[in-house]
Each structure stands twice: as structure tokens, then as C-alpha cells.
Scaffold this active site. Sequence first.
Site, PDB file in Angstrom:
ATOM      1  N   ARG A 104      35.550  -0.080  10.948  1.00 21.76           N
ATOM      2  CA  ARG A 104      35.669  -1.362  11.643  1.00 21.76           C
ATOM      3  C   ARG A 104      35.447  -2.471  10.642  1.00 21.76           C
ATOM      4  O   ARG A 104      34.414  -2.500   9.982  1.00 21.76           O
ATOM      5  CB  ARG A 104      34.565  -1.438  12.711  1.00 21.76           C
ATOM      6  CG  ARG A 104      35.077  -1.328  14.079  1.00 21.76           C
ATOM      7  CD  ARG A 104      34.076  -1.471  15.155  1.00 21.76           C
ATOM      8  NE  ARG A 104      32.725  -1.945  14.890  1.00 21.76           N
ATOM      9  CZ  ARG A 104      31.899  -2.303  15.847  1.00 21.76           C
ATOM     10  NH1 ARG A 104      32.289  -2.270  17.100  1.00 21.76           N
ATOM     11  NH2 ARG A 104      30.679  -2.696  15.578  1.00 21.76           N
ATOM     12  N   ASP A 200      23.814   2.118  13.953  1.00 22.15           N
ATOM     13  CA  ASP A 200      25.051   2.539  13.284  1.00 22.15           C
ATOM     14  C   ASP A 200      25.034   4.055  13.111  1.00 22.15           C
ATOM     15  O   ASP A 200      24.268   4.592  12.303  1.00 22.15           O
ATOM     16  CB  ASP A 200      25.163   1.832  11.921  1.00 22.15           C
ATOM     17  CG  ASP A 200      26.525   2.064  11.302  1.00 22.15           C
ATOM     18  OD1 ASP A 200      26.907   3.245  11.135  1.00 22.15           O
ATOM     19  OD2 ASP A 200      27.231   1.082  11.009  1.00 22.15           O
ATOM     20  N   ASP A 203      25.766   5.473   9.509  1.00 25.83           N
ATOM     21  CA  ASP A 203      24.649   5.281   8.578  1.00 25.83           C
ATOM     22  C   ASP A 203      23.487   6.221   8.903  1.00 25.83           C
ATOM     23  O   ASP A 203      22.820   6.728   8.000  1.00 25.83           O
ATOM     24  CB  ASP A 203      24.163   3.825   8.622  1.00 25.83           C
ATOM     25  CG  ASP A 203      25.102   2.903   7.854  1.00 25.83           C
ATOM     26  OD1 ASP A 203      25.834   3.394   6.972  1.00 25.83           O
ATOM     27  OD2 ASP A 203      25.124   1.695   8.160  1.00 25.83           O
TER      28      ASP A 203
HETATM   29  C1  PRP Z   1      31.886   3.249  14.173  1.00 24.19           C
HETATM   30  C2  PRP Z   1      32.018   4.407  15.145  1.00 24.19           C
HETATM   31  C3  PRP Z   1      33.410   4.240  15.669  1.00 24.19           C
HETATM   32  C4  PRP Z   1      33.550   2.745  15.720  1.00 24.19           C
HETATM   33  C5  PRP Z   1      33.347   2.303  17.126  1.00 24.19           C
HETATM   34  O1  PRP Z   1      32.487   3.538  12.983  1.00 24.19           O
HETATM   35  O2  PRP Z   1      31.775   5.648  14.555  1.00 24.19           O
HETATM   36  O3  PRP Z   1      34.399   4.815  14.842  1.00 24.19           O
HETATM   37  O4  PRP Z   1      32.543   2.197  14.872  1.00 24.19           O
HETATM   38  O5  PRP Z   1      33.592   0.956  17.268  1.00 24.19           O
HETATM   39  P1  PRP Z   1      34.812   0.390  18.111  1.00 24.19           P
HETATM   40  O6  PRP Z   1      34.838   1.157  19.395  1.00 24.19           O
HETATM   41  O7  PRP Z   1      34.457  -1.046  18.293  1.00 24.19           O
HETATM   42  O8  PRP Z   1      36.069   0.581  17.316  1.00 24.19           O
HETATM   43  P2  PRP Z   1      32.363   2.569  11.711  1.00 24.19           P
HETATM   44  O9  PRP Z   1      33.466   1.583  11.682  1.00 24.19           O
HETATM   45  O10 PRP Z   1      30.977   2.038  11.633  1.00 24.19           O
HETATM   46  O11 PRP Z   1      32.661   3.571  10.515  1.00 24.19           O
HETATM   47  P3  PRP Z   1      31.821   4.839   9.993  1.00 24.19           P
HETATM   48  O12 PRP Z   1      32.032   5.938  10.986  1.00 24.19           O
HETATM   49  O13 PRP Z   1      32.461   5.103   8.676  1.00 24.19           O
HETATM   50  O14 PRP Z   1      30.377   4.433   9.876  1.00 24.19           O
HETATM   51  N1  URA Z   2      29.503   1.684  15.719  1.00 24.64           N
HETATM   52  C1  URA Z   2      28.263   2.204  15.671  1.00 24.64           C
HETATM   53  O1  URA Z   2      27.971   3.069  14.814  1.00 24.64           O
HETATM   54  N2  URA Z   2      27.354   1.751  16.546  1.00 24.64           N
HETATM   55  C2  URA Z   2      27.647   0.830  17.479  1.00 24.64           C
HETATM   56  O2  URA Z   2      26.765   0.477  18.272  1.00 24.64           O
HETATM   57  C3  URA Z   2      28.945   0.312  17.528  1.00 24.64           C
HETATM   58  C4  URA Z   2      29.858   0.753  16.625  1.00 24.64           C
END
Ligand code: PRP
Ligand code: URA
Length: 209
Positions: A104, A200, A203
Amino acid sequence: MNNVYELKHPLIEHKLSILRDKSTSTKEFRELIKEISVILCYEALADVKLDKIEIETPIKKMKTHRLNEDNLAFVPILRAGLGMLDGVISVVPNAKVGHIGMYRDEETFQPVNYFFKVPKNIENREVILLDPMLATGGSACDAIELLKSRGVKKIKFLCIISAPEGIKKIQAEHPDVKIYTACCDEKLNKNMYIVPGLGDAGDRIFGTK
Ligand code: PRP
Ligand code: URA
């Protein structure tokens, strides 16, 4: 709610209370994501079609049913979806696995696709899409569109925590996709994080912050 299956069980609430807690260690966080994913996978496959087979027990022959695991593909949305993969693979060890890379954008909150690799003949398989967090629904809907553009006809979405905004977006754009979630939370905050959520997920799974 249409096409939304929420795990309502006191033990799930118990597990989620540990998962959400900011003092929970990386090790325990990973283990809980895996454990809840196993349960979500059983739920999601409650309607799966089995093949008729005949086997022989030590006592007698019998007609029974068996899953053709080859018909299923798990597709984690990177990164955080990877945390759910071990759990679902322990349920269906011979399923195929694809990967969709999404992050995101931190300012626009729009998903950016950076990787897409799915098994051969994906159009003939049922796809179980994995991502612990369904927030705005942008990442989930983009991933679903990518799969549909490759001819996939049957998709289910498994997540640990979901926000009403993300659920509504999938329901509106992909009413054919069933959502399996351990908990539907209250809302999103101004940074598009799920409230109360768990922070997150990527993370916390990978210990990157
Ligand atoms: C997080 C999560 C989803 C997304 C959800 O990923 O794992 O993929 O955000 O948010 P949305 O419904 O608003 O699209 P992130 O972008 O943090 O990436 P990561 O998995 O690499 O940490
Ligand atoms: N992605 C995450 O990992 N946590 C949230 O709450 C929203 C998006």
C-alpha cells in the site's frame, strides 16, 4: 452479512486477544497467525467437493470420498499473506501455491502490484487468497481482479481481521467472492489502519519494525 463468514468462538476471541496485544512476541504472533489460518481454512473448505473413491480398511472394503488437492491453489498476498501459508498448507499439503506482491502506498493508500506468479492452469483451480488484513479492500480487490483476468472463476478470501470498508468493497466489486475472517473490526482510522486491529501485520510477522 452477504458472503461473510466470521469465526465466532470464545477460543478465537482468546487467541485474537493475544495476537492484538502489542507486547506479544514475534514468535507467538507468527504461531497465532498460523493457528487461526488453519481454522479459517477448514471453514473455507466446508463446501469443497470430494471425489468418490473405494478403499480397503484392515476390516473391509468401503466407499468413501477424498479431496483432489490438485484442484486448489493458495495465493498469499505478499508480504503478510505469507504468514498464513504454513497453516493452510498443513491442511491441504498438496495444494499449488501462487504469489501476488502488493504494497500500500503510504501516502495514497492505493495498492501497488509488484509481483505476480501463479501455478499453471490457474483458471481450472479454486483459489484461496490469503492476507491477514482487509482494510480499505484495495489490495484484495486488485488481487482478485488480477486472478480473474487470468481466468480464475472461483475465489475465496481468507483474512484474520477485516474492516467494514474492505468487506463492503469486496461485496460491491466481487459479490461472487466469499470472505472468511476471524473478526470483523469496528472501522479504519485516518491512516487507513484497522481499529482496534493489530497494527501492521507484515511488520509484526517479519519483525521489521
Ligand atoms: C497490508 C496488508 C494488506 C493491505 C491491506 O499490506 O497485509 O495487503 O495492507 O490494506 P488495504 O485493504 O487497505 O489494501 P502492506 O501494504 O502493509 O504490505 P506488507 O504485507 O508488505 O506489509
Ligand atoms: N495493513 C495492516 O497491516 N494493518 C492494518 O491495520 C491495515 C493495513
